[in-house]
Design an enzyme around this catalytic site. Sequence first.
Site, short mmCIF file in Angstrom:
data_model
loop_
_atom_site.label_atom_id
_atom_site.label_comp_id
_atom_site.label_asym_id
_atom_site.label_seq_id
_atom_site.Cartn_x
_atom_site.Cartn_y
_atom_site.Cartn_z
N GLN A 197 -31.33 56.52 -26.76
CA GLN A 197 -31.03 57.79 -26.11
C GLN A 197 -30.20 58.72 -26.99
O GLN A 197 -29.74 59.77 -26.55
CB GLN A 197 -30.29 57.53 -24.79
N HIS B 206 -26.58 56.05 -23.13
CA HIS B 206 -25.53 56.73 -22.37
C HIS B 206 -24.51 57.45 -23.24
O HIS B 206 -23.32 57.13 -23.24
CB HIS B 206 -24.82 55.75 -21.43
N GLU C 47 -25.89 61.25 -9.06
CA GLU C 47 -24.86 62.00 -8.36
C GLU C 47 -24.78 63.46 -8.79
O GLU C 47 -25.01 63.80 -9.95
CB GLU C 47 -23.48 61.37 -8.61
N TYR D 298 -13.97 59.84 -10.44
CA TYR D 298 -15.26 59.92 -9.74
C TYR D 298 -15.91 58.55 -9.53
O TYR D 298 -17.07 58.47 -9.14
CB TYR D 298 -16.15 60.94 -10.45
N TYR E 123 -30.36 47.45 -12.14
CA TYR E 123 -31.80 47.51 -12.31
C TYR E 123 -32.46 46.21 -11.87
O TYR E 123 -33.62 46.19 -11.44
CB TYR E 123 -32.16 47.83 -13.76
#
Length: 410
Positions: free
Chosen positions: A123, A187, A283, A293, A304
Site C-alpha cells: 500500500q 496502512h 469510520e 478515537y 478478517y
Amino acid sequence: MTKSILLIIAGATLAFASCQKKTSETSDAAQTDSTAAPVETQKANSDYKPAFEGQTRIAGVKSTTPYEGKVLNSDLKNPWGITTLPDGRLIITEKAGTMRIATTAGVVSAPITGIPAVNAEGQGGLLGIRVDPEFEKNRLVYWVFAEARPGGNLTSVAKGKLSADDKKIEGATVIYRATPAFPSNLHYGGRILFDKNNDLVISTGERSDTVSRPQAQHLNSSLGKVIRITKDGKPVAGNPFEGKAGAKPELYSYGHRNVQGLAFHPVTGDLWEVEFGPRGGDELNRIEAGKNYGWPTITYGIEYSGKKIGDSIQVKEGMEQPVYYWDPVVSPSGITFYSSDSIPEWKNNLFISGLSSMHIARLVIENNKVVGEERLLSGEGQRFRDITQGKDGALYAVTDQGRLYRVYKK
C-alpha cells in the site's frame, strides 16, 4: 424515480440524470426522507449494535439535480492523490512515484521529475498531495510518501518547488517522518491538508500488523495518528500534547487505524476524517484536538479471519464514537466537502471515494450527524481513490484503474 445511464467508451460521458425535477431551493433537511431505505442492503459482518440512532445505515437520498460523470482520461498509472492548482489545473500523484498535471479537459502532462524515490510495495508509494496556499508566489508542493528506512518503512512528508516550466520538482526535502519505522508495507495513512493557519495536517496508519497496532494508543508513537506540523515539519505551537511527558508534540489526535481521508467543513471549519476498519467498521469521525478515537480498543469491525478484536467492545469511556460507520466496508479513501453553488442540494455535503465499494458516497450531514447517504457512479466498476473540488465547482476523482473523472451538473 429512475436514472438514465449513457456510456460512451473512450473518453466519453457517463451521464446520470434523475427524471424528478427540482422545483424549489429547499434545504438538505427538507430533501431528506427519513423513511427511505438505506443504500446498504448486504448483511453486516458482526451483530454489533450502534451506540446511537443514525450511526450506521442511515436513510438513502437521491440527487434531484441531473448530473453526469465524465471520463476525462483513462491513462493514469495508479493515481493516488489529486488537488487543484491556482490556475484551475489539477496535480496528481501516481503510486509508483510520479506526479502529473492535468487540465480540466483531461490533457495530462509527462511525469514531473526530481521526486525522491518511494517504496511502492503493498500500500506504499507516492500518496497525498497539496500545494502551498501561497503557491503563486513560492510554487511549493507538499506530498506524503512511503519511505524505506533502517528498521522498516514509514510515512514521510516532503516539499519541493515546482519549476517554472512545470516539468520538475526542485530542492525536494523530507520535512517529517512518522516514527517508528516498521517492517510492513500496509496502512500508511497518507493524506495531507493545509489548515486555516497554513499549517499542515497529516494522517498516518498503524501499519496493520498486530504487533504495531497497539501503537495507535501510544502517545510516544506517530503511528495511527492525525498530526499537525508547520511547513518546516515542526510541531505546531499549541498542539494538545505539547509539554506532556512521553508524548510527541506533533500529535493532534490518536487511536486511528488507517486514515485515508481528511477534509475541513467549509462552514464550521471542523476537521473530518474517514478511516478503514478491518472486516466491517469503516469510520467517519469529526476530529477534535487531543481526543482518542479508540482503535484498537473499541471497534465496530472484526478480524478478517472472523475473530473478535480485543475485548470485542464498541464503547468505552474516554474514547470517541464515530459519527458514522459502515458494515460491510466501503474502504473509504480521499474525501472532500462540496462548497459550490452549482448543485445547491449538494452544498456542504461530504463526498467519499470508495475502493472496495466502487462508488462515490455522498453524505448529507446536519448538526454533525449523517442524515442521508447516496451512491454515485456505482455502475463504473472503478476503485475510487481520491476526490477534490475544482476551481470550476466540479468534482474531480481518480481511480486505481487510472481514470480521471469530472462529476458536474448536466
